[in-house]
Design a protein around this motif. Sequence first.
Motif, PDB file in Angstrom:
ATOM      1  N   THR A  69       5.317  -6.685  -8.068  1.00 23.20           N
ATOM      2  CA  THR A  69       4.695  -6.537  -9.276  1.00 23.20           C
ATOM      3  C   THR A  69       4.269  -4.971  -9.267  1.00 23.20           C
ATOM      4  OG1 THR A  69       2.470  -7.208  -8.733  1.00 23.20           O
ATOM      5  CG2 THR A  69       4.008  -9.185  -9.587  1.00 23.20           C
ATOM      6  N   ALA A  70       3.682  -4.627 -10.782  1.00 20.97           N
ATOM      7  CA  ALA A  70       3.172  -3.318 -11.009  1.00 20.97           C
ATOM      8  C   ALA A  70       1.790  -3.309 -10.731  1.00 20.97           C
ATOM      9  CB  ALA A  70       3.511  -2.920 -12.470  1.00 20.97           C
ATOM     10  N   GLU A  71       1.173  -4.477 -10.936  1.00 23.36           N
ATOM     11  CA  GLU A  71      -0.280  -4.640 -10.768  1.00 23.36           C
ATOM     12  C   GLU A  71      -0.775  -4.534  -9.113  1.00 23.36           C
ATOM     13  OE1 GLU A  71       1.545  -6.913 -12.235  1.00 23.36           O
ATOM     14  OE2 GLU A  71       1.407  -6.319 -14.289  1.00 23.36           O
ATOM     15  N   PRO A  72      -1.567  -3.843  -8.623  1.00 21.57           N
ATOM     16  CA  PRO A  72      -1.890  -3.838  -7.129  1.00 21.57           C
ATOM     17  C   PRO A  72      -2.213  -5.106  -6.990  1.00 21.57           C
ATOM     18  CG  PRO A  72      -2.508  -1.917  -8.325  1.00 21.57           C
ATOM     19  CD  PRO A  72      -2.040  -2.673  -9.394  1.00 21.57           C
ATOM     20  N   GLY A  73      -2.374  -5.387  -5.656  1.00 22.06           N
ATOM     21  CA  GLY A  73      -2.797  -6.621  -5.127  1.00 22.06           C
ATOM     22  C   GLY A  73      -1.750  -7.679  -4.813  1.00 22.06           C
ATOM     23  N   LEU A  74      -2.107  -8.519  -3.926  1.00 20.33           N
ATOM     24  CA  LEU A  74      -1.111  -9.502  -3.428  1.00 20.33           C
ATOM     25  C   LEU A  74      -1.723 -10.760  -3.751  1.00 20.33           C
ATOM     26  CD1 LEU A  74       1.322 -10.516  -1.585  1.00 20.33           C
ATOM     27  CD2 LEU A  74      -0.121 -10.632   0.294  1.00 20.33           C
ATOM     28  N   SER A  75      -0.910 -11.662  -4.554  1.00 19.72           N
ATOM     29  CA  SER A  75      -1.167 -12.987  -5.000  1.00 19.72           C
ATOM     30  C   SER A  75      -0.107 -14.003  -4.188  1.00 19.72           C
ATOM     31  CB  SER A  75      -1.280 -13.245  -6.571  1.00 19.72           C
ATOM     32  OG  SER A  75       0.136 -12.946  -6.851  1.00 19.72           O
ATOM     33  N   CYS A  76      -0.968 -15.075  -3.863  1.00 21.76           N
ATOM     34  CA  CYS A  76      -0.144 -16.161  -3.296  1.00 21.76           C
ATOM     35  C   CYS A  76       0.027 -17.525  -4.104  1.00 21.76           C
ATOM     36  CB  CYS A  76      -0.520 -16.358  -2.018  1.00 21.76           C
ATOM     37  SG  CYS A  76       0.309 -17.271  -0.897  1.00 21.76           S
ATOM     38  N   VAL A  77       0.991 -18.252  -4.411  1.00 19.57           N
ATOM     39  CA  VAL A  77       0.885 -19.265  -5.435  1.00 19.57           C
ATOM     40  C   VAL A  77       1.680 -20.570  -4.713  1.00 19.57           C
ATOM     41  CG1 VAL A  77       0.514 -17.999  -7.419  1.00 19.57           C
ATOM     42  CG2 VAL A  77       2.767 -18.503  -6.662  1.00 19.57           C
ATOM     43  N   ASP A  78       1.465 -21.547  -4.903  1.00 18.79           N
ATOM     44  CA  ASP A  78       2.141 -22.698  -4.597  1.00 18.79           C
ATOM     45  C   ASP A  78       3.188 -22.999  -5.713  1.00 18.79           C
ATOM     46  OD1 ASP A  78       1.152 -24.071  -6.945  1.00 18.79           O
ATOM     47  OD2 ASP A  78      -0.374 -25.307  -5.703  1.00 18.79           O
ATOM     48  N   ALA A  79       4.205 -24.027  -5.371  1.00 25.33           N
ATOM     49  CA  ALA A  79       5.266 -24.374  -6.075  1.00 25.33           C
ATOM     50  C   ALA A  79       5.171 -24.632  -7.528  1.00 25.33           C
ATOM     51  CB  ALA A  79       6.153 -25.722  -5.390  1.00 25.33           C
ATOM     52  N   GLN A  80       3.819 -25.062  -7.970  1.00 30.57           N
ATOM     53  CA  GLN A  80       3.400 -25.117  -9.361  1.00 30.57           C
ATOM     54  C   GLN A  80       2.659 -23.964  -9.917  1.00 30.57           C
ATOM     55  OE1 GLN A  80       2.692 -27.534  -7.019  1.00 30.57           O
ATOM     56  NE2 GLN A  80       4.526 -28.125  -7.443  1.00 30.57           N
ATOM     57  N   GLY A  81       2.689 -22.792  -9.234  1.00 28.29           N
ATOM     58  CA  GLY A  81       2.100 -21.501  -9.734  1.00 28.29           C
ATOM     59  C   GLY A  81       0.644 -21.486  -9.496  1.00 28.29           C
ATOM     60  N   GLN A  82      -0.131 -22.309  -8.928  1.00 23.46           N
ATOM     61  CA  GLN A  82      -1.274 -22.367  -8.589  1.00 23.46           C
ATOM     62  C   GLN A  82      -1.574 -21.492  -7.483  1.00 23.46           C
ATOM     63  OE1 GLN A  82      -3.609 -23.947 -10.924  1.00 23.46           O
ATOM     64  NE2 GLN A  82      -1.697 -24.205 -11.990  1.00 23.46           N
ATOM     65  N   ALA A 118       0.919  -1.250   0.050  1.00 22.98           N
ATOM     66  CA  ALA A 118      -0.053   0.088  -0.060  1.00 22.98           C
ATOM     67  C   ALA A 118       0.759   1.200  -0.177  1.00 22.98           C
ATOM     68  CB  ALA A 118      -0.818  -0.069   1.067  1.00 22.98           C
ATOM     69  N   ALA A 119       1.889   1.126   0.828  1.00 17.12           N
ATOM     70  CA  ALA A 119       2.790   2.278   0.808  1.00 17.12           C
ATOM     71  C   ALA A 119       3.596   2.862  -0.484  1.00 17.12           C
ATOM     72  CB  ALA A 119       3.649   2.380   2.213  1.00 17.12           C
ATOM     73  N   SER A 120       3.834   1.462  -1.061  1.00 20.29           N
ATOM     74  CA  SER A 120       4.666   1.645  -2.202  1.00 20.29           C
ATOM     75  C   SER A 120       3.937   1.731  -3.691  1.00 20.29           C
ATOM     76  CB  SER A 120       5.783   0.409  -2.404  1.00 20.29           C
ATOM     77  OG  SER A 120       6.658   0.500  -1.347  1.00 20.29           O
ATOM     78  N   ASP A 121       2.573   1.617  -3.258  1.00 26.66           N
ATOM     79  CA  ASP A 121       1.646   1.482  -4.696  1.00 26.66           C
ATOM     80  C   ASP A 121       2.027   0.550  -5.504  1.00 26.66           C
ATOM     81  OD1 ASP A 121      -0.497   2.137  -6.047  1.00 26.66           O
ATOM     82  OD2 ASP A 121       0.581   4.022  -6.911  1.00 26.66           O
ATOM     83  N   VAL A 122       2.177  -0.679  -5.100  1.00 23.58           N
ATOM     84  CA  VAL A 122       2.934  -1.836  -5.788  1.00 23.58           C
ATOM     85  C   VAL A 122       2.162  -3.104  -5.693  1.00 23.58           C
ATOM     86  CG1 VAL A 122       4.822  -0.945  -6.417  1.00 23.58           C
ATOM     87  CG2 VAL A 122       4.714  -2.518  -4.423  1.00 23.58           C
ATOM     88  N   GLY A 123       1.978  -4.191  -6.121  1.00 21.83           N
ATOM     89  CA  GLY A 123       1.517  -5.353  -5.566  1.00 21.83           C
ATOM     90  C   GLY A 123       2.674  -6.551  -5.569  1.00 21.83           C
ATOM     91  N   ALA A 124       2.329  -7.753  -5.411  1.00 25.60           N
ATOM     92  CA  ALA A 124       3.472  -8.747  -5.262  1.00 25.60           C
ATOM     93  C   ALA A 124       2.894 -10.158  -5.301  1.00 25.60           C
ATOM     94  CB  ALA A 124       4.018  -8.805  -3.688  1.00 25.60           C
ATOM     95  N   GLU A 125       3.712 -11.120  -5.791  1.00 27.11           N
ATOM     96  CA  GLU A 125       3.401 -12.457  -6.026  1.00 27.11           C
ATOM     97  C   GLU A 125       4.228 -13.369  -5.137  1.00 27.11           C
ATOM     98  OE1 GLU A 125       3.058 -14.951  -9.771  1.00 27.11           O
ATOM     99  OE2 GLU A 125       5.286 -15.443  -9.057  1.00 27.11           O
ATOM    100  N   LEU A 126       3.429 -14.031  -4.168  1.00 26.86           N
ATOM    101  CA  LEU A 126       4.200 -14.436  -2.982  1.00 26.86           C
ATOM    102  C   LEU A 126       4.224 -16.071  -3.103  1.00 26.86           C
ATOM    103  CD1 LEU A 126       5.370 -14.053  -0.069  1.00 26.86           C
ATOM    104  CD2 LEU A 126       3.057 -14.307   0.814  1.00 26.86           C
ATOM    105  N   GLN A 127       5.524 -16.465  -3.053  1.00 27.05           N
ATOM    106  CA  GLN A 127       5.487 -18.119  -3.084  1.00 27.05           C
ATOM    107  C   GLN A 127       5.191 -18.664  -1.782  1.00 27.05           C
ATOM    108  OE1 GLN A 127       9.205 -18.090  -4.955  1.00 27.05           O
ATOM    109  NE2 GLN A 127       8.557 -17.270  -6.766  1.00 27.05           N
ATOM    110  N   ALA A 128       3.946 -19.361  -1.398  1.00 25.14           N
ATOM    111  CA  ALA A 128       3.756 -19.802  -0.223  1.00 25.14           C
ATOM    112  C   ALA A 128       4.589 -20.909   0.004  1.00 25.14           C
ATOM    113  CB  ALA A 128       2.472 -20.225  -0.206  1.00 25.14           C
TER     114      ALA A 128
END
Length: 322
Positions: free
Chosen positions: A294-307, A224-234
């Motif tokens: 990522t440039a796209e806002p929001g936080l996505s969380c994926v497993d080792a297969q990208g799901q 939120a502070a950086s105005d970015v998103g992230a992909e997190l590898q669970a």
Amino acid sequence: MALGEFELIRRFFDRPTAHAGVVHGVGDDCAVLAPSPGHQWLVSTDMLVEGRHFLSTVDPEALGHKALAVNLSDLAACGATPRAVFLALALPRADAAWLEAFARGLFQLADAHGVALAGGDTTAGPLNLCITAMGEAPAGQALLRSGAQPGDTLWVSGTLGDARLALEAFRGTVALTGEAFAATRLRMERPTPRVALGQALRGLATSAVDVSDGLLGDLAHVLAASDVGAELQADALPRGAHLAAQPLDLQRLCTLTGGDDYELVFTAPADGDDAVRAAAARSDTPVTRIGRITAEPGLSCVDAQGQPVPAPGASFDHFRNP
């Protein structure tokens, strides 16, 4: 004879002060502090309330450690060198044995980081600990939450989830062996503030935050502070052996939303992996790369297969959690 307020302060908390930045400490209406030339003060305050932040059965020495550790962790997240702390302490009664153990735990950690207790306040009331910590960093070099950039890599120190696993054992939802319970309880009650790592990351990390309320929630503050998103590898999240022995759903609950880890989550330029690992080695702190910005806002969380991995719950919020 019952302890009075000023005897309590003199006996347990008044020590000679010979620390950098502290000109005069306990004993006057105000402390006198002086930052190093070319530096800025970094200040943080945290409150610990019995029944909300710690159990009534906690060992007072461990409580003294944790009360200071959570504040040093905030300074670490900003890359600060700790200098002084102020303690406001509400006590239901002036118990000399309790105070001696509490002060011992607090001062052991303070001495390890060269920190002075420079003042504070005491009063009667429900058990409540409030510490204000002051550190310093070279002007313009403090780590903030607002510097993450698209393409940055995402890292975390140490391991996640042990403190939450211990809490679940206290709640009776998980059965742990004596060894596992002792080890995870130690992580919950005596966290390690990553001060040396925070300092080593100055000029390298683009943003940082400490994990106090849960990884998902605390990382969201950076996004939120950086105005970015992230992909997190669970599945990349580092966890200790005792948590790794638990079912996957519990592992994800503890690593993604468990609080009280007091590890650092930080971002760094995509070409900075070697520099990050060198900083970790200098500070003797393990780090793990866990995703990307990522440039796209929001936080996505994926497993080792990208799901996609659904969030197992929400991080802690003092006014939403019971």
